[in-house]
Design an enzyme around this catalytic site. Structure first.
Site, PDB file in Angstrom:
ATOM      1  CE  LYS A   1      12.458 -31.617 -65.022  1.00  0.00           C
ATOM      2  NZ  LYS A   1      11.317 -30.828 -65.201  1.00  0.00           N
TER       3      LYS A   1
ATOM      4  CB  SER B   1       9.579 -31.889 -68.627  1.00  0.00           C
ATOM      5  OG  SER B   1       9.747 -31.057 -67.362  1.00  0.00           O
TER       6      SER B   1
ATOM      7  CB  SER C   1       7.158 -30.430 -65.895  1.00  0.00           C
ATOM      8  OG  SER C   1       6.986 -30.361 -67.119  1.00  0.00           O
TER       9      SER C   1
END
Lengths: 96, 480
Positions: free
Chosen positions: B80, B155, B179
């Site tokens: 990420k 997210s 997330s």
């Protein structure tokens, strides 16, 4: 609740947040904040008299260590990302 | 067939046995990314092919010499884009970090590299992890591989979509309010958020420091357990890192829930939960029951206060953490300015997107003199009461079973207009962050539109093993 976020308050928050909002964006921010505050005001229904604020949850203790420098001289690596630099230092606009 | 259809552990075994090489795996992964990216947009940065192949070659040499024995040696991985990676662009999907190349690597990523994983790219996310759809990214939305008109969740939407689309076998995500779990649920893959303090946050660009945890997103529970075992570490560079000697999570991969006490919070299954999601979950709970788990409905209480408490605390911490982005030391700086303060303000106003500004404003307000007690302190008190409610539940139950999200993945472009509505989508996930609990999202069927539904299993602090054991049992029992 909307009255809390009047023109002056929005101006004050912008100073704290170091953000500059103008025109439509400003109006939108105000309306969004009103919605968000209306929502979080739900907490007022919760009786918290005598309840301690809880900061951290897994019973950690302060961790102490000797104040020894372990990282090397990374000046050049750090400065690589600087938007402006001069003589091995970060460069900023005049502050006075 | 692409090698990326395998799980990370399967691929690791094939590499270890010499059936394929780490270089072949890396090449295959880059090919899968090239093929899928035009449709999915899961990546902000795909690493340069030559450097990836060179890295894979180095890893292969270490495998050959017997130096590298980890189960993921040679397996490609996506990270990420809020985890720092030395010499690889790290943007947090924000304009303000659109040119930031970190001089160091996050500890969790270092753990993976030491185990021989090969980084192939950085995945798209909501800007600074603020959002539930991956639509607030400066680099455009990521699409859900199961239905490209829908969001992948957020997210960590890029990480979940990359795994679901078969671009990589596994990825790292971060979880501040759901997330990891929510995009895993929306994309039909597995994601686990460990107990706070288990994975070092050093090098993770901070959003809500008291809430953030890094965790794996993968195709099955076995992969998640193995990867979590590798990235868990005690790290003196993270002052909230917790020393544990029980991170041998793969020992919990047992098909056995006999006698396990599982609580079903009635308040999670009332109004607001999509009926098809509810049915999928109750069916999943029945599977665990049929394997000997004891299920009981109970009243968790205070569930409606978790989201307001969370958004006050998360925004407050964000407003403080994001004050470092000022155009001085790194990142974007505005073009024209007359003085220092104007430079700060213009840089930040041009560099941050709408959702980030919303949260910085809210956070600045709730921490401001005159409102601190009424909002921030009140939220910390609510958090105490919520913790007490969970402590009470865990006095009776080993696990809590619930939904990850009130519905399956929404359509692109339907979530951002009403922030409060979007925040309410986090109702089932935020409590685990507020009080540090480990929680996993496991696929448990699909709705009538064919969209994946996720089941969330939440455990006591430091009891990932029970969470993993129950998730593994469910997975084994429902495998076709």
């Amino acid at each position: 609740m909307a009255d809390k976020i009047d023109e002056n308050m929005l101006e004050y928050i912008s100073i704290l947040a170091k953000l500059e909002l103008e025109g439509e964006e400003k109006e939108q921010a105000r309306s969004d904040m009103k919605k968000m505050l209306d929502h979080v005001d739900k907490l007022n229904e919760l009786d918290t008299d005598g309840v301690e604020p809880l900061v951290q949850v897994i019973n950690m203790q302060n961790v102490f260590r000797e104040d020894n420098v372990t990282n090397g001289d990374d000046r050049n690596a750090m400065l690589k990302n600087a938007p402006a630099k001069k003589n091995g230092q970060y460069m900023v606009p005049k502050t006075f | 067939m692409s090698l990326m259809k395998y799980t990370a552990i399967e691929l690791g075994k094939m590499i270890a046995s010499g059936e394929i090489s780490a270089v072949e795996a890396a090449g295959d992964c880059l090919e899968a990314i090239r093929k899928n990216e035009p449709d999915i947009n899961a990546f902000v940065t795909v690493c340069d092919e030559q450097s990836v192949l060179k890295k894979a070659e180095e890893v292969q040499k270490k495998i050959n010499s017997g130096e590298l024995l980890s189960p993921i040696a040679g397996v490609p991985v996506a990270i990420k884009d809020n985890m720092c990676t030395a010499d690889i662009l790290t943007t947090c999907s924000s304009r303000i970090l659109s040119n930031f190349i970190p001089p160091y690597t996050a500890t969790a990523v270092e753990c993976l590299e030491s185990a021989g994983a090969v980084i192939v790219g950085k995945t798209n996310m909501d800007e600074f992890a603020m959002g539930s759809t991956t639509e607030t990214s400066f680099y455009g939305a990521t699409k859900n591989p199961h239905d490209k008109t829908r969001v992948p969740g957020g997210s960590s939407g890029g990480s979940a979509a990359a795994v679901a689309a078969g671009e990589v076998t596994f990825a790292l995500g971060s979880d501040t309010g759901g997330s990891i779990r929510q995009p895993a649920s929306h994309c039909g893959v597995v994601g686990i958020k460990p107990t706070y303090g288990t994975v070092s946050r050093y090098g993770l660009v901070a959003y809500g420091s008291s809430l953030d945890q890094i965790g794996p997103i993968a195709k099955d529970v076995s992969d998640c357990a193995a990867i979590l075992e590798i990235i868990s570490s005690y790290d003196t560079k993270d002052s909230t890192s917790f020393k544990r000697d029980d991170t041998d999570f793969t020992t919990a991969l047992k098909n056995d829930v006999n006698g396990l006490k599982i609580g079903i919070p009635g308040d999670y299954f009332g109004t607001g939960l999509d009926s098809e999601v509810k049915k999928a979950l109750l069916d999943a709970a029945d599977v665990l029951k049929s394997r000997g788990a004891e299920l009981e409905y109970f009243d968790l209480s205070l569930t409606e206060f978790a989201v307001p408490a969370y958004y006050i605390i998360a925004s407050a911490e964000a407003s403080s953490n994001l004050s470092r982005f000022d155009g001085v030391k790194y990142g974007y700086r505005t073009g024209e300015y007359e003085n220092l303060h104007q430079m700060y303000k213009k840089t930040r106003s041009e560099g941050f997107g709408t959702e980030v500004k919303r949260r910085i404003m809210l956070g600045s307000f709730v921490l401001s003199s005159g409102y601190y007690d009424a909002y921030y302190l009140k939220a910390l008190k609510a958090k105490n009461l919520i913790k007490q409610a969970f402590d009470k539940a865990f006095g009776k139950y080993d696990l809590i079973i619930g939904p990850v999200s009130p519905s399956t993945a929404p359509e692109l472009g339907t979530s951002l207009d009403d922030p409060v509505k979007m925040y309410l989508g986090d109702i089932y996930t935020v409590a685990a962050n507020l009080i540090g609990l480990p929680a996993i999202s496991v696929p448990c069927g699909r709705d009538s539109k064919g969209l994946p539904v996720g089941m969330m299993l939440t455990g006591k602090c430091f009891d990932e093993k029970t969470v993993i054991r129950a998730a593994y049992t469910y997975e084994q029992e429902t495998q076709i």
